[in-house]
Enzyme design. Structure first.
Site, short mmCIF file in Angstrom:
data_model
loop_
_atom_site.label_atom_id
_atom_site.label_comp_id
_atom_site.label_asym_id
_atom_site.label_seq_id
_atom_site.Cartn_x
_atom_site.Cartn_y
_atom_site.Cartn_z
N HIS A 156 -44.36 21.19 -35.61
CA HIS A 156 -45.52 21.78 -36.27
C HIS A 156 -45.47 21.42 -37.76
O HIS A 156 -44.43 21.57 -38.41
CB HIS A 156 -45.53 23.29 -36.08
CG HIS A 156 -45.73 23.70 -34.65
ND1 HIS A 156 -44.93 24.61 -34.00
CD2 HIS A 156 -46.65 23.28 -33.74
CE1 HIS A 156 -45.35 24.76 -32.75
NE2 HIS A 156 -46.39 23.95 -32.57
N GLY A 157 -46.59 20.94 -38.27
CA GLY A 157 -46.61 20.41 -39.63
C GLY A 157 -46.22 21.40 -40.69
O GLY A 157 -45.66 21.01 -41.73
N ASP A 158 -46.46 22.69 -40.46
CA ASP A 158 -46.14 23.71 -41.46
C ASP A 158 -44.77 24.35 -41.22
O ASP A 158 -44.49 25.43 -41.74
CB ASP A 158 -47.24 24.79 -41.48
CG ASP A 158 -47.39 25.50 -40.14
OD1 ASP A 158 -46.82 25.02 -39.14
OD2 ASP A 158 -48.08 26.54 -40.10
N GLU A 159 -43.91 23.67 -40.46
CA GLU A 159 -42.54 24.12 -40.23
C GLU A 159 -41.59 22.98 -40.57
O GLU A 159 -41.05 22.30 -39.68
CB GLU A 159 -42.37 24.58 -38.78
CG GLU A 159 -43.29 25.76 -38.42
CD GLU A 159 -43.30 26.08 -36.94
OE1 GLU A 159 -42.44 25.55 -36.19
OE2 GLU A 159 -44.19 26.85 -36.51
N ASN A 206 -47.23 21.00 -29.59
CA ASN A 206 -46.42 21.72 -28.62
C ASN A 206 -47.28 22.44 -27.57
O ASN A 206 -46.82 23.36 -26.91
CB ASN A 206 -45.51 22.74 -29.31
CG ASN A 206 -44.30 23.09 -28.46
OD1 ASN A 206 -43.74 22.23 -27.76
ND2 ASN A 206 -43.88 24.34 -28.51
N ARG A 207 -48.52 22.02 -27.46
CA ARG A 207 -49.40 22.45 -26.36
C ARG A 207 -50.06 21.23 -25.73
O ARG A 207 -51.00 21.37 -24.96
CB ARG A 207 -50.51 23.39 -26.88
CG ARG A 207 -50.02 24.60 -27.67
CD ARG A 207 -49.26 25.58 -26.81
NE ARG A 207 -48.96 26.80 -27.57
CZ ARG A 207 -47.91 26.94 -28.39
NH1 ARG A 207 -47.05 25.93 -28.55
NH2 ARG A 207 -47.71 28.08 -29.04
N HIS A 250 -37.88 24.58 -35.05
CA HIS A 250 -39.11 25.24 -35.48
C HIS A 250 -38.78 26.29 -36.55
O HIS A 250 -37.62 26.52 -36.87
CB HIS A 250 -39.79 25.91 -34.28
CG HIS A 250 -40.29 24.96 -33.25
ND1 HIS A 250 -41.63 24.68 -33.07
CD2 HIS A 250 -39.62 24.20 -32.33
CE1 HIS A 250 -41.76 23.79 -32.09
NE2 HIS A 250 -40.55 23.49 -31.63
N TYR A 255 -43.18 34.97 -25.40
CA TYR A 255 -44.63 34.79 -25.33
C TYR A 255 -44.89 33.50 -24.57
O TYR A 255 -44.26 32.47 -24.86
CB TYR A 255 -45.28 34.76 -26.73
CG TYR A 255 -44.89 33.58 -27.57
CD1 TYR A 255 -45.71 32.46 -27.66
CD2 TYR A 255 -43.70 33.58 -28.28
CE1 TYR A 255 -45.35 31.37 -28.43
CE2 TYR A 255 -43.33 32.50 -29.06
CZ TYR A 255 -44.16 31.40 -29.14
OH TYR A 255 -43.78 30.32 -29.90
N GLU A 290 -35.73 28.32 -33.15
CA GLU A 290 -36.39 28.89 -34.33
C GLU A 290 -35.30 29.16 -35.35
O GLU A 290 -34.47 30.05 -35.17
CB GLU A 290 -37.13 30.18 -33.96
CG GLU A 290 -38.15 30.03 -32.84
CD GLU A 290 -39.45 29.40 -33.32
OE1 GLU A 290 -39.64 29.27 -34.55
OE2 GLU A 290 -40.28 29.06 -32.45
#
Length: 462
Positions: free
Chosen positions: A88-91, A149-150, A189, A249, A271
């Protein structure tokens, strides 16, 4: 929990998060700086590394990978591990920590036992950024605003089955996994502090524990990471600092499950930072908190599990046979070149391990896997009247480019000579000629490993 388009999403992953300020990005490497750092690394550590690209992003930025090994770029009978950062670009923490990891291994190779074990016995592949465009845009999705990731095919729903609609970054990862023979992997992540393991989704989309066939092995891997971490295992939200993905989730179209189902690769989703984009001066501390976890997870490939080689009794050729564990609906395939397999299993359990291949008699044996890895080799006998083993022989000769005899000789070096008293004189002669040469570096010569158990090609189970 929110529900969007029938798929659950956790609030900390929504696009409505505050936009990352320019000031917050100070101290992080940009995409060009990251590429420069990786290329400089391969120059400084040329003896144990190489750099290669697996594709390009939407905006045409190469997806560079570092391979770290004592024989980078060469195929060996060793397990392979991959780290993927910045999905994810913001991670962006993962992309920075992976450069820390590479440099630590280079600086400590030959000095630190763990660094030396990893470099000598594992092919480690490091992709610091899967989403360089998203990083540049400081947002979760890629340049097309798609959550990578989807974007993978999903086992529960017919998602992303149209190849032409997949993102180029996703295609690159899928092709990479099919080309390489990865044993295990992890994606890094941010936004929480927990080690996540399959399944990520469930059939009815409810939040519930969804165990995959290798649930025990995954729990062991996740716990290893959490316990080695500075404070992950102390989590008040996640017992032991680990979680089943669907219980946390549900995610659909995720990379983790696809790796396990289609790549034969045991992947964790890690994470590693409560803050998605912490200040750059916090990165060295985050690295120290995660360092032993990252190292132990890679070293786990050779320290635990069952490993070995599979070959034919008639010609001694390595066989790309399948390895199955009774009671676990999952198979791991041996490599075509060396016939080596690497099977992640939870220690402290008894297992019935079987090797099978069309045209050959299946063989199995019972083992008690303790805290150390076990070496278990199989010699499969051709079935009488079957032409399948002859097809395998011809295929090996066609794909080997004349190397198959050399590969067989290399392969035989690591095996107890006594078992070949039943084979033909030609193999006895070859073994005698090679007795005084350097032993082939294989799993049964790794630190702490016992001599291999060999399941020979006789009728019945060993």
């Amino acid at each position: 929990m929110d529900c969007t388009h029938g798929v659950f999403a956790r609030h900390l992953f929504e696009e409505s998060q505050p936009r990352i300020s320019e000031a917050r990005t100070h101290g992080y490497m940009g995409n060009s700086e990251l590429e420069k750092a990786m290329k400089e690394f391969t120059q400084r550590c040329a003896n144990i590394s190489r750099i290669y690209s697996i594709g390009k992003s939407v905006k045409g930025i190469p997806m560079w990978v570092l391979e770290i090994s004592d024989k980078p770029g060469q195929e060996e009978g060793e397990p392979a591990f991959k780290f993927i950062g910045n999905v994810h670009g913001d991670e962006p923490v993962g992309r920075e920590l992976l450069i820390f990891l590479a440099n630590w291994l280079c600086d400590n190779y030959g000095k630190d036992p763990l660094a030396t074990l990893i470099v000598n016995n594992v092919h480690l592949h490091v992709l610091p950024t899967m989403n360089p465009d998203g990083f540049a845009l400081r947002r979760r999705g890629n340049a097309n605003n798609v959550d990578l990731n989807r974007d993978f095919p999903d086992q529960f729903y017919p998602m992303n089955d149209i190849v032409s609609l997949r993102q180029p970054e996703t295609k690159a990862i899928m092709n990479w996994i099919k080309e390489q023979h990865f044993t295990a992997s992890a994606s890094l992540h941010g936004g929480a502090l927990v080690a996540n393991y399959p399944w990520d989704g469930s059939q009815d989309t409810r939040k519930q524990y969804a165990a995959c066939p290798d649930d025990k092995a995954f729990r062991h891997m996740a716990s290893l990471y959490s316990r080695s971490h500075y404070n992950m295992s102390l989590s008040k939200e996640f017992e032991g600092g680990i979680t089943n993905g669907a219980f946390w989730y549900p995610v659909y179209g995720g990379m983790q499950d696809w790796n396990y189902i289609h790549g034969g690769c045991f992947e964790l989703t890690l994470e590693i930072s409560d803050d998605k984009w912490p200040k750059a001066n916090e990165l060295p501390v985050i690295w120290e908190y995660n360092r032993m976890s990252m190292l132990n997870l890679v070293a786990n490939l050779v320290k635990t599990g069952v490993h070995g080689k599979i070959f034919s009794s008639d010609k001694g050729r390595p066989l790309p046979a399948s390895v199955m564990i009774k009671g676990i609906d999952y198979r791991v395939n041996a490599s075509r070149t060396y016939g080596d397999y690497h099977r992640m299993l939870a220690p402290g359990e008894s297992y019935e391990v079987a090797a099978s291949m069309p045209g050959f008699q299946s063989k199995s044996t019972h083992i008690l896997l303790e805290d150390e890895a076990m070496n278990l080799d199989f010699i499969l006998s051709p079935e009488e009247g079957s032409s399948k083993h002859e097809e395998v022989r011809k295929e090996c000769e066609c794909t080997g480019d004349g190397r198959d005899r050399v590969e067989v000789v290399e392969f035989l070096r690591g095996i107890n000579l006594g078992i070949y008293l039943l084979l033909s004189a030609i193999f006895l002669l070859l073994c005698c000629l090679l007795r005084r040469k350097t032993m082939f570096k294989s799993l049964n010569h790794r630190n702490g490993h016992k001599r291999p158990i060999v399941v020979q090609g006789f009728d019945g189970n060993a």
